[in-house]
Design a protein around this motif. Structure first.
Motif, PDB file in Angstrom:
ATOM      1  N   ALA A 125       0.824  -1.206   0.000  1.00  0.00           N
ATOM      2  CA  ALA A 125       0.000   0.000   0.000  1.00  0.00           C
ATOM      3  C   ALA A 125       0.861   1.261   0.000  1.00  0.00           C
ATOM      4  N   VAL A 126       1.905   1.267   0.800  1.00  0.00           N
ATOM      5  CA  VAL A 126       2.792   2.435   0.855  1.00  0.00           C
ATOM      6  C   VAL A 126       3.520   2.611  -0.477  1.00  0.00           C
ATOM      7  N   PHE A 127       4.019   1.522  -1.042  1.00  0.00           N
ATOM      8  CA  PHE A 127       4.705   1.605  -2.330  1.00  0.00           C
ATOM      9  C   PHE A 127       3.758   2.109  -3.422  1.00  0.00           C
ATOM     10  N   SER A 128       2.540   1.573  -3.460  1.00  0.00           N
ATOM     11  CA  SER A 128       1.565   2.005  -4.468  1.00  0.00           C
ATOM     12  C   SER A 128       1.217   3.476  -4.308  1.00  0.00           C
ATOM     13  N   ALA A 129       1.042   3.906  -3.072  1.00  0.00           N
ATOM     14  CA  ALA A 129       0.713   5.309  -2.830  1.00  0.00           C
ATOM     15  C   ALA A 129       1.862   6.220  -3.254  1.00  0.00           C
ATOM     16  N   PHE A 130       3.112   5.814  -2.975  1.00  0.00           N
ATOM     17  CA  PHE A 130       4.259   6.628  -3.400  1.00  0.00           C
ATOM     18  C   PHE A 130       4.365   6.698  -4.920  1.00  0.00           C
ATOM     19  N   VAL A 131       4.095   5.582  -5.592  1.00  0.00           N
ATOM     20  CA  VAL A 131       4.142   5.584  -7.054  1.00  0.00           C
ATOM     21  C   VAL A 131       3.080   6.529  -7.613  1.00  0.00           C
ATOM     22  N   LEU A 132       1.854   6.440  -7.083  1.00  0.00           N
ATOM     23  CA  LEU A 132       0.784   7.321  -7.543  1.00  0.00           C
ATOM     24  C   LEU A 132       1.087   8.784  -7.231  1.00  0.00           C
ATOM     25  N   LEU A 133       1.632   9.032  -6.051  1.00  0.00           N
ATOM     26  CA  LEU A 133       1.970  10.397  -5.671  1.00  0.00           C
ATOM     27  C   LEU A 133       3.048  10.968  -6.590  1.00  0.00           C
ATOM     28  N   PHE A 134       4.083  10.183  -6.871  1.00  0.00           N
ATOM     29  CA  PHE A 134       5.151  10.651  -7.748  1.00  0.00           C
ATOM     30  C   PHE A 134       4.630  10.869  -9.166  1.00  0.00           C
ATOM     31  N   TRP A 135       3.829   9.939  -9.661  1.00  0.00           N
ATOM     32  CA  TRP A 135       3.275  10.057 -11.008  1.00  0.00           C
ATOM     33  C   TRP A 135       2.369  11.284 -11.118  1.00  0.00           C
ATOM     34  N   GLY A 136       1.505  11.487 -10.111  1.00  0.00           N
ATOM     35  CA  GLY A 136       0.631  12.652 -10.104  1.00  0.00           C
ATOM     36  C   GLY A 136       1.403  13.945 -10.010  1.00  0.00           C
ATOM     37  N   TRP A 137       2.451  13.956  -9.174  1.00  0.00           N
ATOM     38  CA  TRP A 137       3.271  15.152  -9.028  1.00  0.00           C
ATOM     39  C   TRP A 137       3.989  15.471 -10.336  1.00  0.00           C
ATOM     40  N   THR A 138       4.446  14.429 -11.023  1.00  0.00           N
ATOM     41  CA  THR A 138       5.117  14.628 -12.305  1.00  0.00           C
ATOM     42  C   THR A 138       4.155  15.195 -13.344  1.00  0.00           C
ATOM     43  N   LEU A 139       2.953  14.639 -13.425  1.00  0.00           N
ATOM     44  CA  LEU A 139       1.973  15.148 -14.385  1.00  0.00           C
ATOM     45  C   LEU A 139       1.537  16.567 -14.041  1.00  0.00           C
ATOM     46  N   PHE A 140       1.325  16.815 -12.768  1.00  0.00           N
ATOM     47  CA  PHE A 140       0.885  18.143 -12.328  1.00  0.00           C
ATOM     48  C   PHE A 140       1.956  19.184 -12.607  1.00  0.00           C
ATOM     49  N   GLY A 141       3.204  18.846 -12.328  1.00  0.00           N
ATOM     50  CA  GLY A 141       4.304  19.787 -12.550  1.00  0.00           C
ATOM     51  C   GLY A 141       4.609  20.013 -14.013  1.00  0.00           C
ATOM     52  N   SER A 142       4.412  18.986 -14.847  1.00  0.00           N
ATOM     53  CA  SER A 142       4.722  19.139 -16.265  1.00  0.00           C
ATOM     54  C   SER A 142       3.619  19.864 -17.024  1.00  0.00           C
ATOM     55  N   SER A 143       2.493  20.107 -16.381  1.00  0.00           N
ATOM     56  CA  SER A 143       1.406  20.796 -17.071  1.00  0.00           C
ATOM     57  C   SER A 143       1.648  22.298 -17.164  1.00  0.00           C
ATOM     58  N   PHE A 144       2.623  22.801 -16.419  1.00  0.00           N
ATOM     59  CA  PHE A 144       2.957  24.223 -16.460  1.00  0.00           C
ATOM     60  C   PHE A 144       4.141  24.435 -17.381  1.00  0.00           C
ATOM     61  N   ASP A 145       4.048  25.420 -18.241  1.00  0.00           N
ATOM     62  CA  ASP A 145       5.215  25.750 -19.051  1.00  0.00           C
ATOM     63  C   ASP A 145       6.010  26.854 -18.346  1.00  0.00           C
ATOM     64  N   GLY A 146       7.155  27.179 -18.846  1.00  0.00           N
ATOM     65  CA  GLY A 146       8.050  28.103 -18.173  1.00  0.00           C
ATOM     66  C   GLY A 146       7.553  29.524 -18.079  1.00  0.00           C
ATOM     67  N   LYS A 147       6.743  29.969 -19.036  1.00  0.00           N
ATOM     68  CA  LYS A 147       6.341  31.387 -19.040  1.00  0.00           C
ATOM     69  C   LYS A 147       4.934  31.633 -18.503  1.00  0.00           C
ATOM     70  N   ASN A 148       4.163  30.579 -18.296  1.00  0.00           N
ATOM     71  CA  ASN A 148       2.767  30.758 -17.901  1.00  0.00           C
ATOM     72  C   ASN A 148       2.457  29.924 -16.666  1.00  0.00           C
ATOM     73  N   LYS A 149       3.090  30.237 -15.548  1.00  0.00           N
ATOM     74  CA  LYS A 149       2.859  29.486 -14.316  1.00  0.00           C
ATOM     75  C   LYS A 149       1.663  30.070 -13.588  1.00  0.00           C
ATOM     76  N   LYS A 150       0.793  29.177 -13.091  1.00  0.00           N
ATOM     77  CA  LYS A 150      -0.404  29.619 -12.387  1.00  0.00           C
ATOM     78  C   LYS A 150      -0.361  29.238 -10.916  1.00  0.00           C
ATOM     79  N   ARG A 151       0.782  28.948 -10.358  1.00  0.00           N
ATOM     80  CA  ARG A 151       0.850  28.494  -8.971  1.00  0.00           C
ATOM     81  C   ARG A 151       0.657  29.596  -8.011  1.00  0.00           C
TER      82      ARG A 151
END
Length: 69
Positions: A43-69
């Motif tokens: 369960a911990v391994f699966s949650a870490f994989v999902l968290l890392f994958w989600g963080w990667t997708l979330f972070g890659s959705s922003f381009d360098g000039k148009n950050k909305k954070r």
């Protein structure tokens, strides 16, 4: 633009699923006696994989000039 929004939403969704997995694991270990540690590890391994994958997708959705954070 639409693809970036889809990546961002998918990333947020995956991070939410990871948070729910951690919460369910925490609650189940508090109220029940876990005799199989392999369940906890999986369960911990699966949650870490999902968290890392989600963080990667979330972070890659922003381009360098148009950050909305």
């Amino acid at each position: 633009m639409v693809e970036q929004e889809m990546k961002r939403e998918m990333g947020k969704w995956l991070m939410d699923v990871a948070k729910y997995m951690f919460t369910a694991l925490l609650i189940s270990t508090i109220f029940a006696d876990m005799k199989e540690p392999i369940i906890i590890y999986c369960a911990v391994f699966s949650a870490f994989v999902l968290l890392f994958w989600g963080w990667t997708l979330f972070g890659s959705s922003f381009d360098g000039k148009n950050k909305k954070r």
